[in-house]
Scaffold this motif. Structure first.
Motif, PDB file in Angstrom:
ATOM      1  N   THR A  25       0.827  -1.211   0.000  1.00  0.00           N
ATOM      2  CA  THR A  25       0.000   0.000   0.000  1.00  0.00           C
ATOM      3  C   THR A  25       0.864   1.264   0.000  1.00  0.00           C
ATOM      4  N   ASN A  33      -6.115   7.005   1.424  1.00  0.00           N
ATOM      5  CA  ASN A  33      -7.090   6.178   0.718  1.00  0.00           C
ATOM      6  C   ASN A  33      -6.653   4.716   0.600  1.00  0.00           C
ATOM      7  N   PRO A  72      -6.845   0.749   1.661  1.00  0.00           N
ATOM      8  CA  PRO A  72      -7.913  -0.084   2.195  1.00  0.00           C
ATOM      9  C   PRO A  72      -7.616  -0.490   3.639  1.00  0.00           C
ATOM     10  N   GLY A  76      -9.845   0.819  -1.870  1.00  0.00           N
ATOM     11  CA  GLY A  76      -8.754   1.767  -1.640  1.00  0.00           C
ATOM     12  C   GLY A  76      -7.586   1.430  -2.542  1.00  0.00           C
TER      13      GLY A  76
END
Length: 91
Positions: free
Chosen positions: A15, A21, A23, A79
């Protein structure tokens, strides 16, 4: 779809750069080459629903005994995912 059917040994859900944003959680499932993609019962859970942190690499060891040809990443709620890496051995 993976390059070929194989045993998944390690998964990385990245990520990175997603701060506001990213997840909150993710789950990874796979299906053998002869499985029906539309039949939910054919999918094998590789990584259970797990909490994710923003801007971070998440590494998971997978002990799946079933070779898979396709994988599906489910994120809750939706996300940003920078990368999904699936490592294993071809069968």
């Amino acid at each position: 779809e993976l390059a070929g059917e194989g045993l998944v040994e390690h998964v990385e859900i990245d990520t990175s750069y997603f701060i506001g944003n990213a997840p909150g959680a993710a789950r990874l499932v796979g299906i053998p080459a002869d499985g029906d993609l539309t039949d939910e019962s054919s999918w094998v859970e590789l990584v259970p629903r797990t909490r994710l942190l923003p801007d971070c690499r998440h590494r998971f060891r997978v002990d799946a005994g079933t070779p898979v040809r396709h994988v599906r990443l489910d994120v809750y709620p939706d996300g940003g995912i920078a990368r999904l890496r699936v490592h294993g051995r071809p069968t």
